[in-house]
Design a protein around this motif. Structure first.
Motif, mmCIF file in Angstrom:
data_model
loop_
_atom_site.group_PDB
_atom_site.id
_atom_site.type_symbol
_atom_site.label_atom_id
_atom_site.label_comp_id
_atom_site.label_asym_id
_atom_site.label_seq_id
_atom_site.Cartn_x
_atom_site.Cartn_y
_atom_site.Cartn_z
ATOM 1 N N VAL A 2 0.731 -2.272 -6.581
ATOM 2 C CA VAL A 2 1.082 -1.778 -5.254
ATOM 3 C C VAL A 2 2.435 -1.083 -5.281
ATOM 4 C CG1 VAL A 2 1.563 -2.464 -2.871
ATOM 5 C CG2 VAL A 2 -0.338 -3.496 -4.093
ATOM 6 N N SER A 3 3.369 -1.621 -6.061
ATOM 7 C CA SER A 3 4.692 -0.995 -6.116
ATOM 8 C C SER A 3 4.625 0.373 -6.795
ATOM 9 C CB SER A 3 5.681 -1.907 -6.828
ATOM 10 O OG SER A 3 5.284 -2.129 -8.156
ATOM 11 N N PHE A 6 3.357 2.679 -4.199
ATOM 12 C CA PHE A 6 4.424 2.928 -3.235
ATOM 13 C C PHE A 6 5.403 3.974 -3.754
ATOM 14 C CE2 PHE A 6 8.810 2.072 -1.981
ATOM 15 C CZ PHE A 6 8.718 2.311 -0.620
ATOM 16 N N TYR A 7 5.826 3.847 -5.002
ATOM 17 C CA TYR A 7 6.793 4.797 -5.554
ATOM 18 C C TYR A 7 6.198 6.201 -5.695
ATOM 19 C CZ TYR A 7 10.111 1.063 -6.396
ATOM 20 O OH TYR A 7 10.991 0.039 -6.220
ATOM 21 N N HIS A 43 1.367 5.192 3.083
ATOM 22 C CA HIS A 43 2.315 4.089 3.292
ATOM 23 C C HIS A 43 1.796 3.114 4.352
ATOM 24 C CE1 HIS A 43 5.659 5.286 0.770
ATOM 25 N NE2 HIS A 43 5.512 6.536 1.193
#
Length: 167
Positions: A2-3, A6-7, A43
């Motif tokens: 998930v990170s 996100f990035y 997002h």
């Protein structure tokens, strides 16, 4: 995982946001803005706010950008006969943008999240009924002002783009 998503979405959002502002062609700028709206919807999906993601795609990437592109095409911005802006107008625009940034920052710092109230009451704060109730109860006047502002902007764009009759 998930990170990483996100990035990637954050990089797309920042990149297309910067390209929206720096692009010389208004149509390219509008396309960059559409891509930015889609990444912002990504997002929202990461935050499990499905309703906001769909509304962002439908309202902003769909309706508002169609209106913006229609206005850009109506104004015929491809002609290069517009005079250069004066230094005073550039300074005034910079000062007003800085003041708007200060107001937004102050609003962000003074605001208090209301999620705790909904969690205490056991309500699903992401449901459509809660969002609609909040929008039409607490934020009705800003919602109406936004609609009046959009209508006024469209009328202004049409009046600016009208060809003057030569006598």
């Amino acid at each position: 995982m998930v990170s990483v998503i996100f990035y990637i979405l954050a990089a797309i959002t920042l990149g297309t946001g910067i390209l929206t502002v720096l692009s010389k062609n208004p149509v390219h700028s509008a396309v960059y803005m559409i891509i930015c709206f889609f990444s912002i919807s990504g997002h929202f999906l990461l935050l499990n706010a499905m309703f906001l993601a769909v509304v962002n795609v439908v309202v902003y990437a769909g309706a508002i950008m169609v209106l913006l592109l229609f206005t850009l095409m109506l104004m015929n911005l491809s002609e290069q006969h517009e005079p250069k802006k004066k230094v005073l107008s550039r300074v005034a625009a910079t000062v007003s943008a800085c003041l708007m940034g200060i107001v937004l920052l102050a609003t962000l710092l003074k605001s208090t999240p209301v999620i705790e109230n909904y969690k205490a009451e056991g309500l699903d704060y992401q449901s459509v009924s809660i969002i609609g109730q909040t929008l039409l109860d607490e934020y009705l006047i800003p919602f109406e002002f936004a609609s009046i502002l959009l209508i006024t902007a469209m009328i202004g764009a049409v009046l600016i783009s009208k060809k003057e009759k030569k006598a």
